[in-house]
Each structure stands twice: as structure tokens, then as C-alpha cells.
Design a protein around this motif. Structure first.
Motif, mmCIF file in Angstrom:
data_model
loop_
_atom_site.group_PDB
_atom_site.id
_atom_site.type_symbol
_atom_site.label_atom_id
_atom_site.label_comp_id
_atom_site.label_asym_id
_atom_site.label_seq_id
_atom_site.Cartn_x
_atom_site.Cartn_y
_atom_site.Cartn_z
ATOM 1 N N ARG A 122 -16.702 21.819 26.612
ATOM 2 C CA ARG A 122 -17.861 22.782 26.452
ATOM 3 C C ARG A 122 -17.228 23.822 25.719
ATOM 4 N N ARG A 123 -15.997 24.429 25.685
ATOM 5 C CA ARG A 123 -15.590 25.661 24.774
ATOM 6 C C ARG A 123 -15.632 25.134 23.426
ATOM 7 N N LEU A 124 -15.500 23.907 23.140
ATOM 8 C CA LEU A 124 -15.460 23.376 21.602
ATOM 9 C C LEU A 124 -16.819 23.554 21.150
ATOM 10 N N ILE A 125 -17.808 22.996 21.850
ATOM 11 C CA ILE A 125 -19.145 22.981 21.617
ATOM 12 C C ILE A 125 -19.625 24.370 21.478
ATOM 13 N N GLY A 126 -19.190 25.165 22.164
ATOM 14 C CA GLY A 126 -19.648 26.854 21.947
ATOM 15 C C GLY A 126 -19.108 27.280 20.759
ATOM 16 N N LEU A 127 -17.777 26.808 20.397
ATOM 17 C CA LEU A 127 -17.566 27.042 19.122
ATOM 18 C C LEU A 127 -18.301 26.565 17.991
ATOM 19 N N VAL A 128 -18.790 25.353 18.311
ATOM 20 C CA VAL A 128 -19.775 24.582 17.296
ATOM 21 C C VAL A 128 -21.036 25.653 17.081
ATOM 22 N N VAL A 129 -21.499 25.913 18.192
ATOM 23 C CA VAL A 129 -22.808 26.800 18.347
ATOM 24 C C VAL A 129 -22.546 28.020 17.327
ATOM 25 N N ALA A 130 -21.327 28.771 17.501
ATOM 26 C CA ALA A 130 -21.249 29.910 16.721
ATOM 27 C C ALA A 130 -21.010 29.426 15.407
ATOM 28 N N GLY A 131 -20.373 28.211 14.843
ATOM 29 C CA GLY A 131 -20.192 27.820 13.756
ATOM 30 C C GLY A 131 -21.427 27.350 12.918
ATOM 31 N N ASN A 132 -22.308 26.796 13.649
ATOM 32 C CA ASN A 132 -23.480 26.480 13.326
ATOM 33 C C ASN A 132 -24.333 27.567 12.889
ATOM 34 N N LEU A 133 -24.362 28.795 13.806
ATOM 35 C CA LEU A 133 -24.986 30.026 13.208
ATOM 36 C C LEU A 133 -24.605 30.677 12.206
ATOM 37 N N ALA A 134 -23.126 30.548 12.089
ATOM 38 C CA ALA A 134 -22.405 31.423 10.734
ATOM 39 C C ALA A 134 -22.894 30.487 9.493
ATOM 40 N N TRP A 135 -22.878 29.185 9.693
ATOM 41 C CA TRP A 135 -23.319 28.292 8.482
ATOM 42 C C TRP A 135 -24.558 28.819 7.989
ATOM 43 N N VAL A 177 -29.331 23.455 11.112
ATOM 44 C CA VAL A 177 -28.109 23.937 12.039
ATOM 45 C C VAL A 177 -28.479 24.771 12.657
ATOM 46 N N ILE A 178 -29.648 25.622 12.584
ATOM 47 C CA ILE A 178 -30.427 26.636 13.574
ATOM 48 C C ILE A 178 -30.678 25.763 14.854
ATOM 49 N N ALA A 179 -31.651 24.715 14.441
ATOM 50 C CA ALA A 179 -32.053 23.638 15.507
ATOM 51 C C ALA A 179 -30.919 23.003 16.182
ATOM 52 N N LEU A 180 -30.213 22.645 15.750
ATOM 53 C CA LEU A 180 -28.873 21.977 16.339
ATOM 54 C C LEU A 180 -28.067 23.071 17.323
ATOM 55 N N ALA A 181 -27.671 24.130 16.779
ATOM 56 C CA ALA A 181 -27.154 25.339 17.629
ATOM 57 C C ALA A 181 -28.174 25.687 18.827
ATOM 58 N N ASP A 182 -29.267 25.835 18.751
ATOM 59 C CA ASP A 182 -30.472 26.147 19.871
ATOM 60 C C ASP A 182 -30.142 24.799 20.984
ATOM 61 N N LEU A 183 -30.278 23.590 20.476
ATOM 62 C CA LEU A 183 -30.055 22.528 21.457
ATOM 63 C C LEU A 183 -28.722 22.663 22.112
ATOM 64 N N GLN A 184 -27.797 22.823 21.421
ATOM 65 C CA GLN A 184 -26.638 22.870 22.051
ATOM 66 C C GLN A 184 -26.334 23.891 22.984
#
Length: 138
Positions: free
Chosen positions: A71-84, A114-121
Motif C-alpha cells: 500500500r505505501r509503495l502504491i501510494g508513492l506510485v500515485v504521487a509519481g504518476n501525478l508528478a509524471w 498516468v492520470i487515469a492510472l493514478a486515479d484508479l490506484q
């Protein structure tokens, strides 16, 4: 139970993230010169982000195969996707690169995905968050 709270939802989204990043990274590395000519994006940018995307795809695939999503790593992925996504928009808005219409489309396609993926994540994380502070029924 919603689709977002399914135990397989987050792993499937991470698998989709891995596949999209692997495909994009492979195209950027395999067709760097042609893509640079067609998009107006610098070859060095395409190569650097292509390598990053392949490395990230391996990490996302690892997360997708975990019995319990990290979960924490996926939370970082969400932030990374939004940054991308923000980086892509900033690149287009900066005027530093004379990208072609195809270059704009290439970058915007990545931004949208990446916005769609971040939203789903994010929805998957919220729907499966562990209950906190609940007291056992007496």
C-alpha cells in the motif's frame, strides 16, 4: 462490495501500469531516432525516460504479483504518476522543446494514461484501506 475493493483490483491496475510503461519505454528505446524526428522531442529525453519506464515497469509488475499489495509503495506510485503528468504538461507549456503535433499527442497521451492510472490506484487504495480505531464489539 465495489469493484475497487476487490482484492484483485489494485494488482490488476498495477499490471496495467506495468504493461503501459513497458510498451512506452520499449518504443522510446527501440525507435528513439525515428520518434525524435517525428515528435520533435529530444532523443536524450526519449532515451532517459524510456530507461526509467522499463525499470518502473519491472517494479510495477513486481507489485502486481504480490499476494498483498504494498500500500505505501502504491501510494508513492500515485504521487509519481501525478508528478509524471505534471512534468509532461510543464514540458509542453515551457516552450523549451519545439515538439511537433505528434510530439504534443505523444506527451498528452502519457499524461492522460498516468492520470487515469493514478486515479484508479487511489480509488483502490481508499476502498481497501484497513479499518483504524475500531473497537472490537463487546
Amino acid at each position: 462490495m465495489s469493484i475497487f475493493s476487490s482484492p484483485r483490483f489494485l494488482p490488476r491496475v498495477m499490471a496495467a501500469d506495468a504493461i503501459s510503461c513497458a510498451a512506452t519505454g520499449a518504443v522510446q528505446l527501440g525507435l528513439t531516432d525515428a520518434l525524435a524526428r517525428q515528435t520533435g522531442l529530444p532523443a536524450a529525453l526519449l532515451t532517459g525516460t524510456g530507461v526509467f519506464l522499463l525499470a518502473y515497469a519491472a517494479l510495477a509488475a513486481w507489485m502486481a504479483r504480490r499476494p498483498v499489495p504494498p500500500r505505501r509503495l502504491i501510494g508513492l506510485v500515485v504521487a509519481g504518476n501525478l508528478a509524471w503528468a505534471a512534468g509532461g504538461v510543464a514540458l509542453l507549456a515551457s516552450g523549451l522543446v519545439a515538439q511537433t503535433a505528434l510530439g504534443v499527442a505523444w506527451v498528452l497521451a502519457q499524461v492522460v494514461v498516468v492520470i487515469a492510472l493514478a486515479d484508479l490506484q487511489w480509488m483502490g487504495l481508499r476502498a481497501t484501506r484497513p479499518a483504524r480505531g475500531r473497537m472490537a464489539a463487546a
